[in-house]
Design a protein around this motif. Structure first.
Motif, PDB file in Angstrom:
ATOM      1  N   MET A 170       0.832  -1.208   0.000  1.00 38.88           N
ATOM      2  CA  MET A 170       0.000   0.000   0.000  1.00 38.88           C
ATOM      3  C   MET A 170       0.869   1.262   0.000  1.00 38.88           C
ATOM      4  SD  MET A 170      -3.326  -0.945   2.336  1.00 38.88           S
ATOM      5  CE  MET A 170      -2.440  -1.274   3.855  1.00 38.88           C
ATOM      6  N   LYS A 171       1.915   1.233  -0.802  1.00 39.72           N
ATOM      7  CA  LYS A 171       2.865   2.332  -0.871  1.00 39.72           C
ATOM      8  C   LYS A 171       2.232   3.546  -1.560  1.00 39.72           C
ATOM      9  CE  LYS A 171       6.929   4.381  -0.763  1.00 39.72           C
ATOM     10  NZ  LYS A 171       7.551   4.801   0.511  1.00 39.72           N
ATOM     11  N   ARG A 172       2.319   4.702  -0.908  1.00 38.65           N
ATOM     12  CA  ARG A 172       1.829   5.942  -1.482  1.00 38.65           C
ATOM     13  C   ARG A 172       3.002   6.896  -1.698  1.00 38.65           C
ATOM     14  NH1 ARG A 172      -2.262   5.584   2.665  1.00 38.65           N
ATOM     15  NH2 ARG A 172      -1.265   7.297   3.784  1.00 38.65           N
ATOM     16  N   HIS A 173       3.197   7.306  -2.942  1.00 39.94           N
ATOM     17  CA  HIS A 173       4.178   8.331  -3.265  1.00 39.94           C
ATOM     18  C   HIS A 173       3.434   9.659  -3.301  1.00 39.94           C
ATOM     19  CE1 HIS A 173       7.286   5.349  -4.451  1.00 39.94           C
ATOM     20  NE2 HIS A 173       6.227   4.649  -4.840  1.00 39.94           N
ATOM     21  N   MET A 174       3.757  10.566  -2.371  1.00 44.19           N
ATOM     22  CA  MET A 174       2.989  11.790  -2.232  1.00 44.19           C
ATOM     23  C   MET A 174       3.756  12.985  -2.787  1.00 44.19           C
ATOM     24  SD  MET A 174       1.299  11.243   1.556  1.00 44.19           S
ATOM     25  CE  MET A 174      -0.026  12.422   1.246  1.00 44.19           C
ATOM     26  N   ALA A 175       3.010  13.921  -3.355  1.00 46.57           N
ATOM     27  CA  ALA A 175       3.582  15.172  -3.837  1.00 46.57           C
ATOM     28  C   ALA A 175       2.605  16.295  -3.504  1.00 46.57           C
ATOM     29  CB  ALA A 175       3.831  15.109  -5.346  1.00 46.57           C
ATOM     30  N   SER A 176       3.130  17.494  -3.338  1.00 47.25           N
ATOM     31  CA  SER A 176       2.294  18.639  -2.996  1.00 47.25           C
ATOM     32  C   SER A 176       1.666  19.233  -4.245  1.00 47.25           C
ATOM     33  CB  SER A 176       3.142  19.707  -2.301  1.00 47.25           C
ATOM     34  OG  SER A 176       2.429  20.924  -2.199  1.00 47.25           O
ATOM     35  N   PHE A 177       0.395  19.643  -4.132  1.00 48.06           N
ATOM     36  CA  PHE A 177      -0.233  20.281  -5.290  1.00 48.06           C
ATOM     37  C   PHE A 177       0.355  21.676  -5.555  1.00 48.06           C
ATOM     38  CE2 PHE A 177      -3.913  21.233  -2.158  1.00 48.06           C
ATOM     39  CZ  PHE A 177      -3.442  22.493  -1.833  1.00 48.06           C
ATOM     40  N   ALA A 178       1.223  22.148  -4.650  1.00 44.90           N
ATOM     41  CA  ALA A 178       1.909  23.420  -4.880  1.00 44.90           C
ATOM     42  C   ALA A 178       3.128  23.253  -5.784  1.00 44.90           C
ATOM     43  CB  ALA A 178       2.331  24.036  -3.545  1.00 44.90           C
ATOM     44  N   ASP A 179       3.549  21.994  -6.045  1.00 43.86           N
ATOM     45  CA  ASP A 179       4.679  21.760  -6.939  1.00 43.86           C
ATOM     46  C   ASP A 179       4.309  22.164  -8.366  1.00 43.86           C
ATOM     47  OD1 ASP A 179       6.094  20.730  -4.832  1.00 43.86           O
ATOM     48  OD2 ASP A 179       5.754  18.626  -5.358  1.00 43.86           O
ATOM     49  N   PRO A 180       5.292  22.613  -9.175  1.00 41.55           N
ATOM     50  CA  PRO A 180       5.003  22.939 -10.575  1.00 41.55           C
ATOM     51  C   PRO A 180       4.385  21.758 -11.316  1.00 41.55           C
ATOM     52  CG  PRO A 180       7.184  23.729  -9.943  1.00 41.55           C
ATOM     53  CD  PRO A 180       6.693  22.878  -8.800  1.00 41.55           C
ATOM     54  N   THR A 181       3.457  22.064 -12.208  1.00 38.60           N
ATOM     55  CA  THR A 181       2.731  21.011 -12.927  1.00 38.60           C
ATOM     56  C   THR A 181       3.678  20.098 -13.693  1.00 38.60           C
ATOM     57  OG1 THR A 181       0.820  22.476 -13.163  1.00 38.60           O
ATOM     58  CG2 THR A 181       0.913  20.560 -14.612  1.00 38.60           C
ATOM     59  N   GLY A 182       4.702  20.671 -14.312  1.00 35.43           N
ATOM     60  CA  GLY A 182       5.652  19.858 -15.076  1.00 35.43           C
ATOM     61  C   GLY A 182       6.363  18.827 -14.214  1.00 35.43           C
ATOM     62  N   ILE A 183       6.682  19.201 -12.967  1.00 36.49           N
ATOM     63  CA  ILE A 183       7.350  18.271 -12.059  1.00 36.49           C
ATOM     64  C   ILE A 183       6.405  17.133 -11.677  1.00 36.49           C
ATOM     65  CG2 ILE A 183       8.272  18.046  -9.706  1.00 36.49           C
ATOM     66  CD1 ILE A 183       9.570  20.748 -10.033  1.00 36.49           C
ATOM     67  N   LEU A 184       5.135  17.444 -11.459  1.00 37.69           N
ATOM     68  CA  LEU A 184       4.160  16.398 -11.123  1.00 37.69           C
ATOM     69  C   LEU A 184       4.020  15.401 -12.272  1.00 37.69           C
ATOM     70  CD1 LEU A 184       1.356  18.559  -9.418  1.00 37.69           C
ATOM     71  CD2 LEU A 184       3.130  17.180  -8.310  1.00 37.69           C
ATOM     72  N   VAL A 185       3.970  15.917 -13.491  1.00 33.33           N
ATOM     73  CA  VAL A 185       3.859  15.020 -14.655  1.00 33.33           C
ATOM     74  C   VAL A 185       5.124  14.173 -14.791  1.00 33.33           C
ATOM     75  CG1 VAL A 185       3.668  14.927 -17.172  1.00 33.33           C
ATOM     76  CG2 VAL A 185       2.239  16.524 -15.864  1.00 33.33           C
ATOM     77  N   ASP A 186       6.292  14.781 -14.571  1.00 33.23           N
ATOM     78  CA  ASP A 186       7.550  14.016 -14.642  1.00 33.23           C
ATOM     79  C   ASP A 186       7.546  12.872 -13.630  1.00 33.23           C
ATOM     80  OD1 ASP A 186       8.491  15.647 -16.630  1.00 33.23           O
ATOM     81  OD2 ASP A 186       9.736  16.890 -15.315  1.00 33.23           O
ATOM     82  N   LYS A 187       6.970  13.097 -12.438  1.00 38.48           N
ATOM     83  CA  LYS A 187       6.918  12.044 -11.422  1.00 38.48           C
ATOM     84  C   LYS A 187       6.021  10.897 -11.878  1.00 38.48           C
ATOM     85  CE  LYS A 187       8.050  14.817  -7.356  1.00 38.48           C
ATOM     86  NZ  LYS A 187       7.591  15.350  -6.043  1.00 38.48           N
ATOM     87  N   ILE A 188       4.938  11.209 -12.579  1.00 39.96           N
ATOM     88  CA  ILE A 188       4.072  10.158 -13.113  1.00 39.96           C
ATOM     89  C   ILE A 188       4.840   9.310 -14.123  1.00 39.96           C
ATOM     90  CG2 ILE A 188       2.034   9.702 -14.535  1.00 39.96           C
ATOM     91  CD1 ILE A 188       0.724  12.148 -13.278  1.00 39.96           C
ATOM     92  N   VAL A 189       5.605   9.968 -14.976  1.00 40.86           N
ATOM     93  CA  VAL A 189       6.380   9.257 -16.005  1.00 40.86           C
ATOM     94  C   VAL A 189       7.417   8.344 -15.365  1.00 40.86           C
ATOM     95  CG1 VAL A 189       7.987   9.534 -17.940  1.00 40.86           C
ATOM     96  CG2 VAL A 189       5.997  11.051 -17.733  1.00 40.86           C
ATOM     97  N   SER A 190       8.093   8.834 -14.307  1.00 37.46           N
ATOM     98  CA  SER A 190       9.166   8.047 -13.693  1.00 37.46           C
ATOM     99  C   SER A 190       8.628   6.965 -12.754  1.00 37.46           C
ATOM    100  CB  SER A 190      10.120   8.962 -12.929  1.00 37.46           C
ATOM    101  OG  SER A 190       9.437   9.652 -11.891  1.00 37.46           O
ATOM    102  N   LEU A 191       7.545   7.255 -12.021  1.00 42.16           N
ATOM    103  CA  LEU A 191       6.999   6.288 -11.065  1.00 42.16           C
ATOM    104  C   LEU A 191       6.192   5.183 -11.729  1.00 42.16           C
ATOM    105  CD1 LEU A 191       5.779   8.594  -8.134  1.00 42.16           C
ATOM    106  CD2 LEU A 191       7.576   6.874  -8.009  1.00 42.16           C
TER     107      LEU A 191
END
Length: 263
Positions: A170-191
């Protein structure tokens, strides 16, 4: 060890126990499920009536006796507890009985409607909330070994994994919605997560970035949109970015967790 601390140490197992009960209840006949709802409703209201003057006076003024409730429609008779009244009630209780809150799980709303509201739960309540959150995902294909990418409010980012999460369960990788949108998308690609869980507005921002830049992302099995009801334009955009079959529209709140969803 007192009961509160025991529930805190066993919150993962308590969550699993409650989740199994919720999933079993979903297989009940309509007659048995209705009886279960009534029994639980009477129990919750009776507890509030017996232990809290605030709720007791409210029920009396509405002419509600929790022990004689015969229908879920009786809920409509209860006075509505608004956010301001809750804040005042909590502040008064904290001042009068601070020792009762020492072992509580402390949470807070994101503050999207103003100042964040502090929420205090017992660890047993915490397990119930987590089970309600997990039920939506499990019924839509989630399994404990799947990776989840959760875009959350900064106040909900917790740095320490539980024992099970440290083992990859039940591993959750968390990110803040204050992070830049491009960084959030990059995390989806890598994770390459099987589950993406975020507020609708932040999913829309990511989807616009994905489509505008023609980014190829690994399609998640579940993309859960929360916080706002999906409109047709947003629905079309999210399906284009994350896949036509992955989207789940969830309804709930921090106070109640998820209470309804559609796929």
């Amino acid at each position: 060890m007192n009961i509160s601390r025991l529930n805190r140490s066993l919150v993962n197992f308590n969550t699993a126990f409650r989740l199994s009960g919720m999933l079993m209840a979903g297989r009940m006949s309509s007659r048995r499920l209705h009886a279960l709802r009534l029994r639980k409703l009477r129990g919750i209201l009776s507890h509030a009536f017996d232990h809290f003057e605030f709720y007791r006076s409210g029920m009396k003024s509405a002419g509600v006796n929790p022990r004689t409730i015969t229908s879920l429609d009786d809920l409509k008779k209860l006075p509505v507890l608004d956010r301001q009244a809750y804040k005042e009630l909590t502040a008064s209780a904290l001042k009068s009985f601070p020792e009762q809150f020492q072992d509580c799980f402390r949470d807070a709303t994101s503050g999207s409607t103003g100042q964040p509201v502090q929420i205090y739960r017992s660890w047993d309540d915490r397990a119930c909330m987590l089970a309600k959150f997990m039920r939506v995902l499990v019924l839509n294909g989630y399994r404990p070994w799947h990776k989840m990418f959760w875009v959350a409010s900064p106040v909900h980012i917790r740095g320490q994994d539980t024992i099970l999460q440290s083992l990859g369960i039940m591993k959750r990788h968390m990110a803040s919605f204050a992070d830049p949108t491009g960084i959030l998308v990059d995390k989806i690609v890598s994770l390459r997560p099987q589950v993406i869980y975020a507020n609708k507005s932040h999913l829309v921002q990511m989807a616009m970035h994905i489509c505008r830049n023609r980014i190829s992302i690994p399609r998640p099995m579940i993309c859960a949109s929360v916080g706002e009801i999906l409109d047709p334009v947003s629905l079309s955009l999210l399906q284009q970015a994350f896949g036509p079959d992955s989207l789940i529209d969830c309804y709930g709140s921090l106070e109640l967790s998820n209470v309804a969803w559609r796929r």
